[in-house]
Motif scaffolding. Structure first.
Motif, PDB file in Angstrom:
ATOM      1  N   CYS A 160     124.456  10.691  68.149  1.00 22.11           N
ATOM      2  CA  CYS A 160     125.159  11.209  69.503  1.00 22.11           C
ATOM      3  C   CYS A 160     125.695  10.196  70.262  1.00 22.11           C
ATOM      4  CB  CYS A 160     124.049  11.960  70.332  1.00 22.11           C
ATOM      5  SG  CYS A 160     123.220  13.217  69.338  1.00 22.11           S
ATOM      6  N   ILE A 161     126.901  10.361  70.731  1.00 25.87           N
ATOM      7  CA  ILE A 161     127.352   9.371  71.672  1.00 25.87           C
ATOM      8  C   ILE A 161     127.972  10.340  72.926  1.00 25.87           C
ATOM      9  CG2 ILE A 161     129.562   7.853  71.998  1.00 25.87           C
ATOM     10  CD1 ILE A 161     129.400   7.268  69.138  1.00 25.87           C
ATOM     11  N   ILE A 162     127.316   9.822  74.156  1.00 26.45           N
ATOM     12  CA  ILE A 162     127.606  10.895  75.259  1.00 26.45           C
ATOM     13  C   ILE A 162     127.411   9.928  76.565  1.00 26.45           C
ATOM     14  CG2 ILE A 162     126.385  12.747  76.382  1.00 26.45           C
ATOM     15  CD1 ILE A 162     124.849  13.096  73.621  1.00 26.45           C
ATOM     16  N   ASN A 163     128.126  10.447  77.659  1.00 22.30           N
ATOM     17  CA  ASN A 163     127.726   9.726  78.664  1.00 22.30           C
ATOM     18  C   ASN A 163     127.206  10.710  79.691  1.00 22.30           C
ATOM     19  OD1 ASN A 163     130.196  11.957  79.122  1.00 22.30           O
ATOM     20  ND2 ASN A 163     130.697  10.622  80.846  1.00 22.30           N
ATOM     21  N   GLY A 164     125.919   9.699  80.395  1.00 26.35           N
ATOM     22  CA  GLY A 164     125.393  10.294  81.338  1.00 26.35           C
ATOM     23  C   GLY A 164     124.105  11.183  80.792  1.00 26.35           C
ATOM     24  N   ILE A 224     133.841   9.392  86.093  1.00 27.39           N
ATOM     25  CA  ILE A 224     134.372   8.053  86.097  1.00 27.39           C
ATOM     26  C   ILE A 224     135.001   7.536  84.970  1.00 27.39           C
ATOM     27  CG2 ILE A 224     133.453   5.540  86.456  1.00 27.39           C
ATOM     28  CD1 ILE A 224     131.054   7.033  88.050  1.00 27.39           C
ATOM     29  N   ASN A 225     134.548   8.200  83.983  1.00 22.93           N
ATOM     30  CA  ASN A 225     135.124   7.862  82.542  1.00 22.93           C
ATOM     31  C   ASN A 225     136.492   8.543  82.440  1.00 22.93           C
ATOM     32  OD1 ASN A 225     133.369   5.952  80.989  1.00 22.93           O
ATOM     33  ND2 ASN A 225     131.911   7.809  80.889  1.00 22.93           N
ATOM     34  N   VAL A 266     132.481  14.701  65.188  1.00 20.31           N
ATOM     35  CA  VAL A 266     132.889  15.924  65.817  1.00 20.31           C
ATOM     36  C   VAL A 266     133.169  15.410  67.465  1.00 20.31           C
ATOM     37  CG1 VAL A 266     132.032  18.384  66.682  1.00 20.31           C
ATOM     38  CG2 VAL A 266     131.690  17.466  64.672  1.00 20.31           C
ATOM     39  N   VAL A 267     134.188  15.744  68.003  1.00 20.26           N
ATOM     40  CA  VAL A 267     134.709  15.432  69.359  1.00 20.26           C
ATOM     41  C   VAL A 267     134.758  16.486  70.216  1.00 20.26           C
ATOM     42  CG1 VAL A 267     136.315  14.053  70.777  1.00 20.26           C
ATOM     43  CG2 VAL A 267     135.744  13.491  68.340  1.00 20.26           C
ATOM     44  N   ARG A 268     134.225  16.514  71.283  1.00 20.45           N
ATOM     45  CA  ARG A 268     134.347  17.286  72.535  1.00 20.45           C
ATOM     46  C   ARG A 268     134.439  16.610  73.812  1.00 20.45           C
ATOM     47  NH1 ARG A 268     130.820  19.134  77.140  1.00 20.45           N
ATOM     48  NH2 ARG A 268     131.878  20.916  78.043  1.00 20.45           N
ATOM     49  N   LEU A 269     135.797  16.663  74.400  1.00 22.05           N
ATOM     50  CA  LEU A 269     136.051  16.065  75.525  1.00 22.05           C
ATOM     51  C   LEU A 269     136.438  17.004  76.701  1.00 22.05           C
ATOM     52  CD1 LEU A 269     138.720  13.473  74.070  1.00 22.05           C
ATOM     53  CD2 LEU A 269     136.395  13.177  74.516  1.00 22.05           C
ATOM     54  N   SER A 270     136.068  17.011  78.185  1.00 19.66           N
ATOM     55  CA  SER A 270     136.113  17.660  79.034  1.00 19.66           C
ATOM     56  C   SER A 270     136.365  16.746  80.397  1.00 19.66           C
ATOM     57  CB  SER A 270     134.987  18.686  79.346  1.00 19.66           C
ATOM     58  OG  SER A 270     135.214  19.575  80.311  1.00 19.66           O
ATOM     59  N   GLY A 271     136.952  17.075  81.437  1.00 20.01           N
ATOM     60  CA  GLY A 271     137.266  16.185  82.488  1.00 20.01           C
ATOM     61  C   GLY A 271     138.080  15.601  82.798  1.00 20.01           C
ATOM     62  N   THR A 272     138.517  14.225  83.374  1.00 19.12           N
ATOM     63  CA  THR A 272     139.492  13.655  83.771  1.00 19.12           C
ATOM     64  C   THR A 272     140.242  13.269  82.613  1.00 19.12           C
ATOM     65  OG1 THR A 272     138.068  12.732  85.388  1.00 19.12           O
ATOM     66  CG2 THR A 272     140.194  11.400  84.698  1.00 19.12           C
ATOM     67  N   ASN A 273     141.665  13.399  82.515  1.00 21.72           N
ATOM     68  CA  ASN A 273     142.752  13.260  81.421  1.00 21.72           C
ATOM     69  C   ASN A 273     142.376  13.929  80.037  1.00 21.72           C
ATOM     70  OD1 ASN A 273     143.763  11.708  83.542  1.00 21.72           O
ATOM     71  ND2 ASN A 273     143.593   9.790  82.246  1.00 21.72           N
ATOM     72  N   VAL A 274     141.807  15.250  80.401  1.00 25.24           N
ATOM     73  CA  VAL A 274     141.298  15.849  79.014  1.00 25.24           C
ATOM     74  C   VAL A 274     142.326  16.072  78.047  1.00 25.24           C
ATOM     75  CG1 VAL A 274     141.212  18.061  80.020  1.00 25.24           C
ATOM     76  CG2 VAL A 274     139.625  17.573  78.022  1.00 25.24           C
TER      77      VAL A 274
END
Length: 390
Positions: free
Chosen positions: A261-265, A322-323, A346-354
């Motif tokens: 797992c590579i996660i922020n927060g 922030i990311n 597997v990549v899941r992105l959400s938020g700023t500049n998604v």
């Protein structure tokens, strides 16, 4: 950060906790010499590893002579000791603590821990020592004495006396207990500890209190101002994955699963691990890349996750504030191209500049699996690992 028993005893002794005389040994011959230094009578030889339950695993023995100490040391040094706290990997024994045997009349438990519910330091004690606190809480919860320390006043002497009375101590032993409790509190407070444990704290045949075993853990975030504590770190006793991550400024906790797992927060990390379990998988780690993650930092996170040979798929789950999703996407693409990955991602992105982040992933030409929601990402990570596992 954990330290060895002999290090904890040396610290507590400086603060005024009575401990048995003893010395460190790195070889069987040195163990014999230490035993002779202690008078040549019965002594206790203990494996020095970062774990409880050493006695049950064969890491502690009373030796009746220096020759017996040498023989036991020869059998123990270099051995991997597996306890119920180490897991299957165990811990390698590279040093021993040789101390004089003690005439034990009574064993007790004494611990100082951080109680996050009350946001206070809590003292936990019991008349029954020699057992793990978890076992005591389960088998004899009524024997546990709990006492909260008010940070405004610190430990007050009457609290230490009340604790001594609750443990059934009388006469001179009460004063000795007050000394031990106050010394432990000062060590906890002054060195930014997160745990101080004496188990067992014994009453000898002569009626004196002595700490036969000791453990201390420290707040890693405070080591920058506790250099004397930081110097006690033993990397050989740490999970190599966590040690590698720490050296590169990443928050990492190794687990037993196979989905990296590579996660922020931290909150998102916990939710992600829960969703992986719900989907039928098991996380291999907790890794928080933090805020402001650059592509290089994301790439380093991939290297850290891949230090675990059990990882069969990597799940990147980022909620950017922030990311920025485009930074993370660039890091994912960079990692896949430079590290020659052999596992699905597997990549899941959400938020700023998604949108920009998703475009970078989509146009990379790499076989990356994408997902729009956390549940979808967890399902796809579990599905992706099955062919690899097979």
């Amino acid at each position: 950060m954990d330290i060895h028993e002999h290090q904890a005893k040396e610290i507590l002794a400086r603060f005024g906790v009575p401990v048995p005389p003893g010395a460190l040994a790195w070889s069987p011959e040195q163990a014999e010499y230490r035993a002779r230094e202690l008078g040549g009578g019965p002594c206790v030889v203990k494996a020095q590893i970062h774990s409880g339950g050493r006695g049950e695993a064969g890491g502690v023995r009373v030796c009746k002579s220096p020759d017996a100490a040498r023989e036991f040391a020869a059998a123990l040094l270099g051995r991997t000791l597996v306890t119920r706290q180490t897991g299957e990997r165990g811990r390698s024994v590279d040093r021993l603590w040789v101390e004089a045997a003690t005439d034990i009349a009574q064993e007790m438990y004494l611990g100082f821990v951080l109680d996050r519910k009350s946001e206070r330091i809590m003292i936990v004690a019991s008349r029954h020592g020699g057992m793990e606190i978890e076992d005591l809480a389960e088998t004899d919860p009524d024997s546990l004495v709990r006492m909260v320390i008010d940070p405004a006043t610190g430990l007050v002497e009457y609290q230490a006396r009340e604790l001594a009375f609750a443990l059934g101590l009388t006469g001179p032993q009460v004063a000795q207990m007050v000394q031990v409790v106050r010394a432990c509190y000062r060590a906890y407070r002054d060195l930014d500890a997160t745990m101080v444990e004496i188990n067992p704290l014994v009453v000898t045949g002569a009626g004196d209190l002595i700490a036969l075993d000791a453990k201390m853990s420290f707040d890693t975030n405070a080591l920058f101002r506790r250099r004397e504590v930081a110097a006690l770190r033993d990397r050989a006793q740490e999970d190599p994955r966590e040690s590698y991550a720490h050296d590169h400024g990443l928050a990492y906790v190794g687990l037993d699963g196979d989905i990296g797992c590579i996660i922020n927060g931290a909150g998102l990390a916990m939710a992600t691990m829960d969703m992986i379990k719900i989907a039928g998988g098991a996380p291999a780690n907790f890794l928080d890349i933090g805020g402001g993650a650059s592509p290089e930092r994301v790439c380093q996170a991939f290297r850290t996750v891949l230090t675990d040979p059990k990882v069969k798929v990597i799940l990147v789950n980022i909620f950017a504030g922030i990311n920025r999703c485009d930074w993370v996407a660039e890091g994912v693409v960079q990692a896949c191209r430079t590290l020659d990955l052999k596992v699905p991602v597997v990549v899941r992105l959400s938020g700023t500049n998604v949108e920009e982040g998703r475009r970078i992933v989509r146009e990379s030409g790499l076989p990356l699996v994408t997902a729009d929601t956390l549940a979808e990402a967890a399902d796809r990570a579990v599905a992706a690992r099955e062919p690899v596992a097979a």
